[in-house]
Design a protein around this motif. Sequence first.
Motif, mmCIF file in Angstrom:
data_model
loop_
_atom_site.group_PDB
_atom_site.id
_atom_site.type_symbol
_atom_site.label_atom_id
_atom_site.label_comp_id
_atom_site.label_asym_id
_atom_site.label_seq_id
_atom_site.Cartn_x
_atom_site.Cartn_y
_atom_site.Cartn_z
ATOM 1 N N VAL A 17 0.816 -1.217 0.000
ATOM 2 C CA VAL A 17 0.000 0.000 0.000
ATOM 3 C C VAL A 17 0.846 1.261 0.000
ATOM 4 O O VAL A 17 0.328 2.364 -0.229
ATOM 5 N N HIS A 18 2.146 1.132 0.246
ATOM 6 C CA HIS A 18 3.031 2.296 0.204
ATOM 7 C C HIS A 18 3.520 2.588 -1.212
ATOM 8 O O HIS A 18 4.196 3.586 -1.440
ATOM 9 N N GLN A 19 3.174 1.696 -2.136
ATOM 10 C CA GLN A 19 3.460 1.926 -3.550
ATOM 11 C C GLN A 19 2.169 1.689 -4.335
ATOM 12 O O GLN A 19 1.983 0.639 -4.950
ATOM 13 N N PRO A 20 1.263 2.660 -4.287
ATOM 14 C CA PRO A 20 -0.063 2.455 -4.873
ATOM 15 C C PRO A 20 -0.052 2.059 -6.345
ATOM 16 O O PRO A 20 -0.969 1.367 -6.796
ATOM 17 N N HIS A 21 0.980 2.473 -7.073
ATOM 18 C CA HIS A 21 1.012 2.142 -8.496
ATOM 19 C C HIS A 21 1.143 0.644 -8.732
ATOM 20 O O HIS A 21 0.884 0.156 -9.834
ATOM 21 N N THR A 22 1.561 -0.109 -7.715
ATOM 22 C CA THR A 22 1.722 -1.551 -7.874
ATOM 23 C C THR A 22 0.430 -2.325 -7.593
ATOM 24 O O THR A 22 0.358 -3.528 -7.865
ATOM 25 N N ILE A 23 -0.576 -1.648 -7.048
ATOM 26 C CA ILE A 23 -1.770 -2.351 -6.557
ATOM 27 C C ILE A 23 -2.578 -3.005 -7.673
ATOM 28 O O ILE A 23 -2.941 -4.184 -7.564
#
Length: 327
Positions: free
Chosen positions: A111-117
């Motif tokens: 969740v600290h890298q939203p682009h990966t979600i």
Amino acid sequence: MDIHTPPPEAPPAGDGAIRRPGLLGSWPEMTYAGVLSFMRRTYTRSLEGVDVAVSGIPLDLATTYRPGARLGPAAIRAASVQLAELKPFPWGFDPFETLAVIDAGDCWLDVHQPHTIPGAIRDHARRILASGARMLTLGGDHYVTYPLLQAHAERFGAPLALIHFDAHCDTWPDDAPDSLNHGTMFYKAVREGLIDPAHSVQIGIRTWNDDWMGLTVLDAPTVHARGADWALQQILAIVGQRPAYVTFDIDCLDPAFAPGTGTPVAGGLSSAQALHIVRGLVPLNLVGMDVVEVSPPYDQADVTALAAAHLACDLLCVLAAQRRAQG
């Protein structure tokens, strides 16, 4: 009995989520104790021999109002345990004698890298679907349905029919490719050809959109006026035998029946109306299902989580009824 003779061995009981020797059948449990999986199904990431994998996606970064849906999967699991005690009503059979159902845990998200979600959710779904298992997903906010639809369209062929229960149409414009927004997923799904608007239907809607993008809308006042059975017949006629994905946003229900949600809207369906419609979906070709937007911080006495657990259980029973009809 001789006091020195050991008593007969008691049947196995308790913690079936980790002790059940196979995937089929039920297992004696105390409703209020033990390892919490969805309806006490085996916790495993192994997909061998699995008919349906239940999994959670604990995301609420896409919400536009109240957060908390990241805690939804855990709340639905906890509310589901009493449903595993008896044969589900009104079905009168144990779906787990027919379907091999597991709880595959939660999709892991950074969740600290939203682009990966989005990619993480797609990959999670692709792995399960590649095994031949169906998915029953517990949200999480409604954004999770977008990458799930992408994975299901890959597996079953686009476009899919969409059966969408909600207070909101979620077709508001959004042309930003990387946005996380739980109100625009089906705008993107139509634009990308993931769903077929002509054979998709939205039930319980009570918010406005200037462009419904060609989907049939059975708004809440119309369902109240014409009845749940009328709504069901409309769904069956519109969807037919096309591969169909069911998504149930719990805010389809009136806040009296589902207070624990991120964007409650007055005037919604009752639990009884929604359950009647869902139980009637047996004739359809359902390829995927989710129940989303349960936000436990706003719930009262687990009312919302319990409604979501009942809906998820009935969706499993729909699949089991289809299998039983096939012999």
